[in-house]
Structure formats: structure tokens, C-alpha cells
Scaffold this active site. Structure first.
Site: not given
Ligand SMILES: *Cc1c(COP(=O)(O)O)cnc(C)c1O
Length: 405
Positions: A326-327
Site C-alpha cells: 500500500c506504499d
């Protein structure tokens, strides 16, 4: 490990939802045999590039007998696999406990250093009942330029030429054999990197007036990637041999090297799946926290291939990748050239990930590695001569990035 013919068979038969590591033992064997026969000295495999036990055993089978290890865990790993291997502990800043275990338990006799403090540590840790060891090979690490390399190794380790003579003299007192080592940086794009570094070595030897028994030119030998087309490895070996032979060293001196990338890059590629497409961006299931650290953080480009039963007829275009976490930083700029009709559900093979790919994988955000399988086709790119000719993939564009020799 299961055997498959190639990436397409793996994609068709397994339809994997997690990235699959495709390993090519034949490519590693070729690389090992090439270094073992063509490098004019001893080749130490730098284990950090890829510590896979299967690779280490394959390199041994191909004739690599020497291993460059940099942590006690790497010492234990290689010693556990290969009782006969010669290990060199080439990290210039080691824990005393690690030196002592390496020497007394695992038979390591070769150590590198770049300070007087580290020399004292090695002498202390290798002594038995206060009696200093008489069988040490000590390699003083010189600081050299990384000017020809894609990844610098010039700032962290190495003693400058001005300070080297005093350390060489001190190490000479404690050593059975004295060596000088350096690292020109990873993916050195010109053999001139080694010629320049060996000129520094010459200056240090002349200034110190010591007898040197080992010249270790380190790693840095390149592989082939899109936009990076180095000269042949034979050219590097010839330049190194010429410079080595003109050094003022003992007749019985040895020449060593420590290839990591060049022995491991061709060994593995990764089969990934496209989970989403947004214009020129593909969301794939491996990334910066997986095997694509260098693609994300130093914008390394790898060869890529769309893996489909019916070849796409679409024109090629440039894509960037997002990894699965999710980065936002899980982004690989590329460009990676693929047919314009790539879509979610497609599989892509990303090549040359045997070096610094698997080795840097984390489990961040729950995305871990899938299966590892053996494939028997040729690697996607290679600088290792196979049957005389190196393999050039269609999407590797020679850009003439470095001076050719
Ligand atoms: C990383 C490293 C190597 C291997 O470098 P490559 O560029 O992968 O060949 C060799 N020696 C030392 C001391 C290293 O730190």
C-alpha cells in the site's frame, strides 16, 4: 523444486497468484565455469548477491571453490553446505564474536580490514590462549573510485592511499599472507575502473615498501540490462591481468576477484501477474519490498517479457510498475517495454533478478514470495559466453553508456 520448460509453461500450468521465482541452474553453471576457467586467478563468489543454497551448490559444481562472506550467518550458511570451500570474511567492520567464531569454528583464515582498530580486533579474536594466529591472510581494503559503476561503493569502506602504507606495514606484521583488496562499485561499465584502481594499489605498495601476496580486485563485474551494454567480460579480465602483471609484488602472489552480480544475475527471473492497469502503469504482484528493490530505489531496469500463449501483435510501449504493497514508494519507474495491449490477468517475466533480487525480499504488508521452480530455457539476457555468443534480448537497447575498450 519442479522442472518446467519456461515461463509460459509455469503460467499455464500453475496460474500462480503470487510471484514465482524461475531459476536456471544451467545459466549459473555456465557463469561458474566461465569465471573458473577464464578469470586469470581465483574467483570468490560474493554470497550477499544471492545466498540461495541451490545457487551456492550449483556454483560449486561449476568449479567455484572460494566464497566471499560478509556476516557470520553467511559464514555458517556456506560452511554448512560446503565443508571444503575456502571462505574469505571480507566485511571490513566485523563483530569480535563473528571473527572468533569464523576462525575457531569454521576455519576462516582470510579477513579484510581498513583500520588499525579492526586489525587489533582480528588479531585478538583469532589468538588461541593468548598466542597470535600464524596462519592469517589479511587484506587491506583500499578506497577507490566508483566512477565507472552504476552503484557506488566508494564512501563507506576503504582506507585512502595516503594512510594505507602504515596499515599495510602493521598488517604485514600480523599476517602470514598480506593482501590488498578494493571494490570499484557494482556494475562497473568499463574495465578502466580496474586499471585505475590497480594504479592506486601500485602507489600504495611502492609507498609502503611491503611484500604483497594477494591482489583482490573485488566485485563489480557487470551483467546485461536494458540500457546497460558493457564490453565483454574477457575484456575486463585482460585489462586486469595486464595491470596485475606490472605490479611490484612477489612472484608467488595470487590474483583474486569477488564477483557477486556476474555469477548470479542470470540464475533467476520472476514471473509476476498484472492485477490492474491504469494507462501506462501496471500494478503487479511483486515490487520494491520484494525482488524489485533496485528497480524502485536506484531505477534499475530489467528485461521484461509478456508471457502469453498467443504472442501479442500490439506495438511495444513504455510502462511503469507499481508493486503490491500500500506504499506509494512501491513504484518502479522503468521504463519497461511491453506490448501496448497488456492487461490485468497477464503474466510478465522479469529477468536478471538472480543478483540482488531474491536476496533483498521482505515480507512487508504480507506479500511474500510464491513458489520457486526450475526452468530450462536460456536466461533473458547474459554477458556470459554460451557456446561463444552472449544472449541479447530484443528489448535490450545498447546505449553506449560507458567508454568501450
Ligand atoms: C558486494 C560485494 C561484492 C560483490 O559485488 P558485485 O558488484 O555484485 O560483483 C564483492 N566484494 C565485496 C566486499 C562486496 O561488498
Amino acid at each position: 523444486m519442479h522442472n518446467h520448460h519456461n515461463a509460459l509453461r509455469v503460467a499455464t500450468e500453475l496460474q500462480p497468484a503470487a510471484p514465482v521465482t524461475l531459476v536456471r541452474p544451467d545459466a549459473a553453471l555456465d557463469a561458474a565455469r566461465f569465471f573458473a576457467s577464464a578469470f586469470p586467478g581465483k574467483s570468490f563468489y560474493a554470497v550477499k548477491a544471492n545466498p540461495s543454497p541451490h545457487l551456492i551448490e550449483t556454483l560449486w559444481e561449476g568449479g567455484i571453490r572460494h566464497f566471499d562472506v560478509a556476516s557470520i550467518a553467511e559464514v555458517r550458511l556456506v560452511r554448512g553446505l560446503l565443508p571444503q570451500a575456502v571462505l574469505a570474511f571480507m566485511h571490513p567492520v566485523k563483530a569480535e564474536e563473528a571473527i572468533a567464531e569464523a576462525y575457531h569454528v569454521h576455519g576462516v583464515r582470510i579477513f579484510s580490514l581498513d583500520t588499525h582498530e579492526e586489525l587489533a580486533k582480528i588479531v585478538r579474536s583469532c589468538a588461541t590462549d593468548g598466542v597470535p594466529a600464524a596462519d592469517l591472510t589479511l587484506c587491506v581494503r583500499l578506497k577507490v573510485s566508483s566512477g565507472y559503476s552504476k552503484l557506488s561503493l566508494a564512501s563507506k569502506f576503504g582506507i585512502g592511499v595516503a594512510d594505507a602504507p602504515a596499515l599495510l606495514l602493521a598488517a604485514r606484521q600480523a599476517a602470514d599472507a598480506l593482501g590488498i583488496c578494493f571494490h570499484v562499485g557494482s556494475q562497473a561499465m568499463s574495465p578502466a575502473a580496474y586499471a585505475d584502481a590497480l594504479a592506486f594499489v601500485r602507489a600504495a605498495i611502492v609507498e609502503a615498501g611491503v611484500t604483497v601476496d594477494v591482489i583482490d580486485v573485488g566485485g563489480g563485474f557487470p551483467s546485461r540490462y536494458p540500457g546497460m551494454e558493457p564490453p565483454s567480460l574477457e575484456t575486463y579480465f585482460a585489462v586486469i591481468e595486464r595491470a596485475y602483471e606490472s605490479l611490484p609484488i612477489s612472484y608467488s602472489a595470487e590474483l583474486w576477484c569477488e564477483p557477486g552480480r556476474a555469477l548470479s544475475a542470470d540464475y533467476a527471473s520472476v514471473l509476476v501477474r498484472v492485477e490492474k492497469r491504469r494507462g501506462e502503469e501496471l500494478y503487479i504482484n511483486d515490487g520494491a519490498y520484494g525482488s524489485l528493490f533496485d528497480a524502485a530505489h536506484v531505477e534499475w531496469r530489467y528485461p521484461v517479457k509478456l508471457v502469453r500463449a498467443d504472442a501479442s501483435q500490439a506495438e511495444p510501449m513504455d510502462f511503469a510498475f507499481y508493486g503490491p504493497t500500500c506504499d506509494d514508494m512501491d513504484h518502479m519507474k522503468g521504463p519497461f517495454e511491453l506490448p501496448a495491449d497488456v492487461k490485468a490477468g497477464d503474466y510478465i517475466e522479469i529477468g536478471q533478478l538472480g543478483a540482488y533480487g531474491q536476496a533483498m525480499r521482505t515480507g512487508f504488508n504480507g506479500f511474500t514470495n510464491g513458489d520457486t521452480v526450475i526452468v530450462t530455457d536460456a536466461p533473458m539476457a547474459s554477458l556470459i559466453p554460451m557456446g561463444g555468443e552472449a544472449v541479447v534480448p530484443a528489448n535490450v537497447v545498447p546505449l553506449g553508456v560507458a567508454a568501450r575498450v
